[in-house]
Design a protein around this motif. Structure first.
Motif, mmCIF file in Angstrom:
data_model
loop_
_atom_site.group_PDB
_atom_site.id
_atom_site.type_symbol
_atom_site.label_atom_id
_atom_site.label_comp_id
_atom_site.label_asym_id
_atom_site.label_seq_id
_atom_site.Cartn_x
_atom_site.Cartn_y
_atom_site.Cartn_z
ATOM 1 N N ILE A 1 -4.828 -20.733 -16.254
ATOM 2 C CA ILE A 1 -5.852 -20.399 -17.241
ATOM 3 C C ILE A 1 -5.204 -20.483 -18.607
ATOM 4 N N THR A 2 -5.600 -21.477 -19.406
ATOM 5 C CA THR A 2 -5.104 -21.561 -20.777
ATOM 6 C C THR A 2 -6.001 -20.702 -21.677
ATOM 7 N N ALA B 1 -5.596 -17.631 -22.176
ATOM 8 C CA ALA B 1 -5.854 -16.459 -21.340
ATOM 9 C C ALA B 1 -5.870 -15.147 -22.118
ATOM 10 N N GLY C 1 -10.705 -15.646 -21.544
ATOM 11 C CA GLY C 1 -9.597 -15.466 -20.627
ATOM 12 C C GLY C 1 -9.408 -14.016 -20.232
ATOM 13 N N THR C 2 -9.482 -13.131 -21.205
ATOM 14 C CA THR C 2 -9.320 -11.703 -20.937
ATOM 15 C C THR C 2 -10.428 -11.177 -20.033
ATOM 16 N N ARG D 1 -10.250 -13.309 -16.204
ATOM 17 C CA ARG D 1 -9.093 -13.530 -15.336
ATOM 18 C C ARG D 1 -9.155 -12.670 -14.079
ATOM 19 N N LEU E 1 -2.287 -16.536 -10.486
ATOM 20 C CA LEU E 1 -2.876 -16.993 -11.740
ATOM 21 C C LEU E 1 -1.749 -17.181 -12.750
ATOM 22 N N LEU F 1 -1.131 -17.492 -16.455
ATOM 23 C CA LEU F 1 -1.829 -17.201 -17.700
ATOM 24 C C LEU F 1 -1.022 -17.738 -18.869
ATOM 25 N N ASP G 1 -0.995 -18.596 -23.218
ATOM 26 C CA ASP G 1 -1.524 -18.520 -24.580
ATOM 27 C C ASP G 1 -0.356 -18.790 -25.526
ATOM 28 N N GLU H 1 -0.297 -12.308 -11.115
ATOM 29 C CA GLU H 1 -0.336 -13.057 -12.361
ATOM 30 C C GLU H 1 1.071 -13.335 -12.882
ATOM 31 N N SER I 1 2.954 -15.259 -16.601
ATOM 32 C CA SER I 1 2.662 -15.650 -17.974
ATOM 33 C C SER I 1 3.619 -16.747 -18.427
#
Length: 264
Positions: A6-7, A9, A14-15, A18, A28, A30, A32, A43, A45
């Protein structure tokens, strides 16, 4: 899926989405511009500037699907939109092409067709009529998605998002609103169907008042359940009605169609 990217995010969509999309994949990823620290167990990042091709290729590697919310999400200076929404889209699709061609949800916008009048119901075959730099960038992204489908067989759902918020904020949004639950259900169907292709889908709930006809993509099996009409009394009470000649009364793109640049 093993891993869903998910770009954007850390942004609004996204928030909000997700956690609703978590059942779609074991992990996932995530992404940004900055690291996301409030991670759940499934998740991970990865900070990434979409304008950096090498970083985007590393970001996409190992992902089975992509939900592309990233980029500049409102009207703004061309220099910013160009890096995130033009170069960034090229970088994303090139990275996806080189890394297994995962299915993509591309967050386009109603602002790709913003200069259609509100009294005209349009479907997904109309010619784009963008209402500003942001809308132009989304038309570009739609063209990239289409070209990569036709040339390389990459599947993308082009979603012309209306107004995705907890509830409609003004009178125009009674027609353009899409609930988080309806959007999550759409994305689930996009990754569920055996063959996707490269359809254009208008992102709106089952609003009584609507500008958009999704009958050409009924085969997707997405049936939105929420309705902006349920909020009409609240919008009427809380929000002054705009003048009859205001852009947000005349044009589907609303105030983005005004001559000056608006942030929304």
């Amino acid at each position: 899926m093993k891993r869903l990217l998910i770009t954007g995010a850390a942004g609004g969509l996204g928030t909000a989405l997700r956690s609703k999309l978590a059942p779609l994949a074991e992990t996932l990823r995530l992404s940004d511009m900055t690291e996301i620290t409030d991670l759940s167990e499934n998740e991970e990042s990865m900070a990434c500037d979409l304008g950096d091709a090498a970083a985007v290729e590393a970001l996409v590697k190992g992902c089975d699907g992509i939900v592309h919310f990233g980029g500049k999400s409102t009207e703004g200076p061309w220099s910013v939109i160009n890096n995130a929404n033009i170069q960034g889209v090229i970088n994303l699709y090139e990275a996806a092409r080189k890394n297994g061609k995962p299915r993509i949800v591309f967050a386009s916008s109603n602002h790709a067709t913003g200069f259609y009048p509100q009294d005209q119901v349009i479907d997904n075959t109309v010619y784009p009529r963008p209402d500003g730099f942001y809308g132009i960038s989304k038309v570009f992204g739609e063209a990239v998605a289409t070209a990569y489908h036709d040339k390389f067989g990459m599947e993308t759902a082009i979603v012309r998002i209306g107004s995705c918020f907890p509830e409609p904020r003004n009178h125009r949004m009674l027609s353009t609103w899409m609930s988080y639950d309806d959007f999550a259900a759409m994305i689930t169907r996009i990754f569920d169907v055996p063959k996707l292709g490269c359809p254009i889908i208008y992102g709106a709930s089952a609003n009584t008042a609507t500008f958009w006809d999704n009958s050409n993509v009924a085969w997707l099996g997405w049936q939105p359940k929420d309705n902006g009409e349920d909020y009409r009394a609240k919008v009427d009470a809380d929000t002054p009605k705009p003048a009859p000649d205001a852009p947000d009364v005349i044009w589907q793109g609303g105030m983005f169609c005004a001559e000056d640049i608006h942030e929304e």
